[in-house]
Design a protein around this motif. Structure first.
Motif, PDB file in Angstrom:
ATOM      1  N   ILE A 165      -4.282 -15.842  28.799  1.00  0.00           N
ATOM      2  CA  ILE A 165      -4.641 -16.512  27.548  1.00  0.00           C
ATOM      3  C   ILE A 165      -5.913 -15.861  27.010  1.00  0.00           C
ATOM      4  O   ILE A 165      -6.904 -15.736  27.737  1.00  0.00           O
ATOM      5  CB  ILE A 165      -4.875 -18.021  27.760  1.00  0.00           C
ATOM      6  N   VAL A 166      -5.892 -15.444  25.746  1.00  0.00           N
ATOM      7  CA  VAL A 166      -7.061 -14.879  25.076  1.00  0.00           C
ATOM      8  C   VAL A 166      -7.437 -15.808  23.932  1.00  0.00           C
ATOM      9  O   VAL A 166      -6.595 -16.103  23.074  1.00  0.00           O
ATOM     10  CB  VAL A 166      -6.787 -13.461  24.541  1.00  0.00           C
ATOM     11  N   ARG A 167      -8.665 -16.285  23.911  1.00  0.00           N
ATOM     12  CA  ARG A 167      -9.055 -17.252  22.884  1.00  0.00           C
ATOM     13  C   ARG A 167     -10.532 -17.108  22.534  1.00  0.00           C
ATOM     14  O   ARG A 167     -11.310 -16.506  23.290  1.00  0.00           O
ATOM     15  CB  ARG A 167      -8.772 -18.678  23.350  1.00  0.00           C
ATOM     16  N   THR A 168     -10.881 -17.669  21.383  1.00  0.00           N
ATOM     17  CA  THR A 168     -12.272 -17.692  20.928  1.00  0.00           C
ATOM     18  C   THR A 168     -12.910 -19.005  21.357  1.00  0.00           C
ATOM     19  O   THR A 168     -12.373 -20.075  21.098  1.00  0.00           O
ATOM     20  CB  THR A 168     -12.342 -17.560  19.397  1.00  0.00           C
ATOM     21  N   VAL A 169     -14.050 -18.921  22.015  1.00  0.00           N
ATOM     22  CA  VAL A 169     -14.751 -20.132  22.450  1.00  0.00           C
ATOM     23  C   VAL A 169     -16.009 -20.377  21.631  1.00  0.00           C
ATOM     24  O   VAL A 169     -16.602 -21.450  21.709  1.00  0.00           O
ATOM     25  CB  VAL A 169     -15.101 -20.053  23.953  1.00  0.00           C
ATOM     26  N   ARG A 170     -16.435 -19.369  20.840  1.00  0.00           N
ATOM     27  CA  ARG A 170     -17.593 -19.557  19.971  1.00  0.00           C
ATOM     28  C   ARG A 170     -17.517 -18.587  18.790  1.00  0.00           C
ATOM     29  O   ARG A 170     -17.271 -17.405  18.966  1.00  0.00           O
ATOM     30  CB  ARG A 170     -18.888 -19.301  20.741  1.00  0.00           C
ATOM     31  N   GLN A 171     -17.671 -19.139  17.579  1.00  0.00           N
ATOM     32  CA  GLN A 171     -17.667 -18.319  16.384  1.00  0.00           C
ATOM     33  C   GLN A 171     -19.041 -17.682  16.173  1.00  0.00           C
ATOM     34  O   GLN A 171     -20.069 -18.233  16.580  1.00  0.00           O
ATOM     35  CB  GLN A 171     -17.301 -19.182  15.167  1.00  0.00           C
ATOM     36  N   ALA A 172     -19.054 -16.507  15.543  1.00  0.00           N
ATOM     37  CA  ALA A 172     -20.320 -15.845  15.230  1.00  0.00           C
ATOM     38  C   ALA A 172     -21.048 -16.620  14.141  1.00  0.00           C
ATOM     39  O   ALA A 172     -20.439 -17.122  13.195  1.00  0.00           O
ATOM     40  CB  ALA A 172     -20.063 -14.411  14.774  1.00  0.00           C
ATOM     41  N   SER A 173     -22.365 -16.755  14.290  1.00  0.00           N
ATOM     42  CA  SER A 173     -23.165 -17.476  13.308  1.00  0.00           C
ATOM     43  C   SER A 173     -24.540 -16.844  13.238  1.00  0.00           C
ATOM     44  O   SER A 173     -25.336 -16.946  14.182  1.00  0.00           O
ATOM     45  CB  SER A 173     -23.275 -18.958  13.688  1.00  0.00           C
ATOM     46  N   GLY A 174     -24.841 -16.165  12.111  1.00  0.00           N
ATOM     47  CA  GLY A 174     -26.141 -15.522  11.974  1.00  0.00           C
ATOM     48  C   GLY A 174     -26.320 -14.419  12.995  1.00  0.00           C
ATOM     49  O   GLY A 174     -25.544 -13.466  13.054  1.00  0.00           O
ATOM     50  N   LYS A 175     -27.343 -14.569  13.843  1.00  0.00           N
ATOM     51  CA  LYS A 175     -27.615 -13.575  14.873  1.00  0.00           C
ATOM     52  C   LYS A 175     -26.917 -13.899  16.192  1.00  0.00           C
ATOM     53  O   LYS A 175     -27.083 -13.178  17.175  1.00  0.00           O
ATOM     54  CB  LYS A 175     -29.119 -13.461  15.101  1.00  0.00           C
ATOM     55  N   ILE A 176     -26.176 -14.987  16.205  1.00  0.00           N
ATOM     56  CA  ILE A 176     -25.468 -15.383  17.429  1.00  0.00           C
ATOM     57  C   ILE A 176     -24.067 -14.761  17.418  1.00  0.00           C
ATOM     58  O   ILE A 176     -23.283 -14.992  16.493  1.00  0.00           O
ATOM     59  CB  ILE A 176     -25.346 -16.910  17.523  1.00  0.00           C
ATOM     60  N   PRO A 177     -23.724 -13.956  18.417  1.00  0.00           N
ATOM     61  CA  PRO A 177     -22.411 -13.301  18.420  1.00  0.00           C
ATOM     62  C   PRO A 177     -21.292 -14.275  18.782  1.00  0.00           C
ATOM     63  O   PRO A 177     -21.534 -15.339  19.355  1.00  0.00           O
ATOM     64  CB  PRO A 177     -22.563 -12.221  19.496  1.00  0.00           C
ATOM     65  N   ALA A 178     -20.090 -13.890  18.424  1.00  0.00           N
ATOM     66  CA  ALA A 178     -18.921 -14.667  18.831  1.00  0.00           C
ATOM     67  C   ALA A 178     -18.670 -14.430  20.319  1.00  0.00           C
ATOM     68  O   ALA A 178     -19.097 -13.429  20.891  1.00  0.00           O
ATOM     69  CB  ALA A 178     -17.700 -14.256  18.009  1.00  0.00           C
ATOM     70  N   MET A 179     -17.989 -15.380  20.944  1.00  0.00           N
ATOM     71  CA  MET A 179     -17.647 -15.223  22.357  1.00  0.00           C
ATOM     72  C   MET A 179     -16.149 -15.423  22.545  1.00  0.00           C
ATOM     73  O   MET A 179     -15.582 -16.415  22.079  1.00  0.00           O
ATOM     74  CB  MET A 179     -18.409 -16.212  23.242  1.00  0.00           C
ATOM     75  N   LEU A 180     -15.534 -14.464  23.217  1.00  0.00           N
ATOM     76  CA  LEU A 180     -14.112 -14.549  23.556  1.00  0.00           C
ATOM     77  C   LEU A 180     -13.982 -14.694  25.064  1.00  0.00           C
ATOM     78  O   LEU A 180     -14.860 -14.292  25.821  1.00  0.00           O
ATOM     79  CB  LEU A 180     -13.371 -13.289  23.096  1.00  0.00           C
ATOM     80  N   ILE A 181     -12.857 -15.246  25.486  1.00  0.00           N
ATOM     81  CA  ILE A 181     -12.577 -15.350  26.915  1.00  0.00           C
ATOM     82  C   ILE A 181     -11.131 -14.948  27.156  1.00  0.00           C
ATOM     83  O   ILE A 181     -10.230 -15.353  26.421  1.00  0.00           O
ATOM     84  CB  ILE A 181     -12.852 -16.774  27.443  1.00  0.00           C
ATOM     85  N   CYS A 182     -10.944 -14.117  28.157  1.00  0.00           N
ATOM     86  CA  CYS A 182      -9.600 -13.703  28.592  1.00  0.00           C
ATOM     87  C   CYS A 182      -9.399 -14.275  29.988  1.00  0.00           C
ATOM     88  O   CYS A 182     -10.133 -13.940  30.916  1.00  0.00           O
ATOM     89  CB  CYS A 182      -9.479 -12.180  28.601  1.00  0.00           C
ATOM     90  N   SER A 183      -8.413 -15.150  30.131  1.00  0.00           N
ATOM     91  CA  SER A 183      -8.167 -15.842  31.403  1.00  0.00           C
ATOM     92  C   SER A 183      -6.794 -15.454  31.941  1.00  0.00           C
ATOM     93  O   SER A 183      -5.809 -15.485  31.206  1.00  0.00           O
ATOM     94  CB  SER A 183      -8.239 -17.358  31.212  1.00  0.00           C
ATOM     95  N   ALA A 184      -6.756 -15.097  33.206  1.00  0.00           N
ATOM     96  CA  ALA A 184      -5.496 -14.793  33.895  1.00  0.00           C
ATOM     97  C   ALA A 184      -5.304 -15.816  35.004  1.00  0.00           C
ATOM     98  O   ALA A 184      -6.188 -16.010  35.837  1.00  0.00           O
ATOM     99  CB  ALA A 184      -5.522 -13.380  34.461  1.00  0.00           C
ATOM    100  N   TYR A 185      -4.150 -16.474  35.005  1.00  0.00           N
ATOM    101  CA  TYR A 185      -3.887 -17.560  35.952  1.00  0.00           C
ATOM    102  C   TYR A 185      -2.670 -17.242  36.824  1.00  0.00           C
ATOM    103  O   TYR A 185      -1.754 -16.531  36.413  1.00  0.00           O
ATOM    104  CB  TYR A 185      -3.614 -18.874  35.211  1.00  0.00           C
ATOM    105  N   ASP A 186      -2.675 -17.844  38.029  1.00  0.00           N
ATOM    106  CA  ASP A 186      -1.503 -17.884  38.912  1.00  0.00           C
ATOM    107  C   ASP A 186      -0.910 -16.505  39.179  1.00  0.00           C
ATOM    108  O   ASP A 186       0.294 -16.285  38.999  1.00  0.00           O
ATOM    109  CB  ASP A 186      -0.433 -18.818  38.330  1.00  0.00           C
TER     110      ASP A 186
END
Length: 266
Positions: A115-136
């Motif tokens: 699963i690849v998803r966005t956990v935080r949107q970019a805002s000003g000087k704060i970068p966006a954060m993505l997470i790639c999770s592999a299960y089972d």
């Protein structure tokens, strides 16, 4: 991509011994499969009172002592390397025959659910954060790589170790911090023994907070409109049915013969 797998194929029944004073010990004989049954390692361990006294490893063909008391035993064994090798080969042969029964399990691989998803949107000087999770997935070794327009990203990437689920399967998570650009493609590439080629998972288009709120408001308005439309149809249907019944009653009343005085006398 080649992975080294270590599987405890055959755990021989430990031999327990106990003294009258409650002290105890055990002998552990273990066969380990390294990638395939063509590469089997035998380990022999002598333990007493929660302390390992000595250990033999067929790969090194050597006995190692862990206490001063066991050093003489280890020295005596190590003076007979040919005998040690011969005895270890006998046991390894038994392990290989025994392992043939479980070869499908030894060679088993399970493809990860990614699963690849966005956990935080970019805002000003704060970068966006993505997470790639592999299960089972199984076996344990796995590699996660981030790609930006088909170019590997190495900066601002953090990953967890392979985490055991407790049911022979594993999971892993990789985080990426970045500032998004319009029209770019972000992908998580997964390399695992369950696939003979890298598995690529693209990040789907994500919505900003304002766009998400607009979408929720629009969806709520659509649902409300549908409810009102259905309610209006039901109301019209009932009203139309009532009019038909009322008109039928009036027609029935009008079809009765008029009463005249002469008819009344008759």
């Amino acid at each position: 991509m080649q992975y080294d797998r270590v599987i405890h194929l055959a755990l021989l029944l430990p031999i327990w011994f106990e003294t009258v004073h409650g002290r105890y010990g055990f002998i552990l004989a273990l066969c380990r499969v390294l990638n395939s049954l063509q590469n089997v390692e035998f380990i022999y361990s002598l333990n007493y009172d929660k302390t390992e006294l000595l250990r033999f490893n067929s790969t090194e063909n050597k006995v190692v002592a862990y206490t001063e008391y066991a050093m003489k035993w280890a020295d005596d064994f190590n003076k007979k390397p040919e005998w040690l090798h011969k005895e270890a080969e006998k046991i390894i042969a038994h392990c290989k025959r025994y392992g043939q029964l479980f070869l499908p399990e030894v060679e088993k691989t399970v493809k990860p659910e990614v699963i690849v998803r966005t956990v935080r949107q970019a805002s000003g000087k704060i970068p966006a954060m993505l997470i790639c999770s592999a299960y089972d997935f199984y076996p344990k070794p796995i590699k996660l790589t981030w790609m930006r327009d088909d170019k590997e990203m190495t900066a601002d990437v953090t990953s967890t170790e392979e985490l055991a689920d407790g049911d022979w399967y594993y999971q892993i998570h990789s985080h990426l911090e970045y500032f998004p650009k319009p029209g770019e493609k972000i992908s998580c590439v997964v390399q695992h023994a369950s696939s003979n080629k890298p598995m690529i998972y693209d990040l789907g288009p994500s919505l900003s907070e304002s766009d998400r709120n607009k979408l929720i408001t629009g969806a709520a308005g659509l649902v409300l409109g549908l409810i009102m439309a259905v309610g209006g149809l039901i109301y019209c249907k009932r009203k139309h049915t009532a009019l038909i019944i009322s008109a039928g009653s009036q027609q029935l009343a009008c079809s009765e013969p008029l009463q005249t005085p002469s008819n009344a006398e008759e």
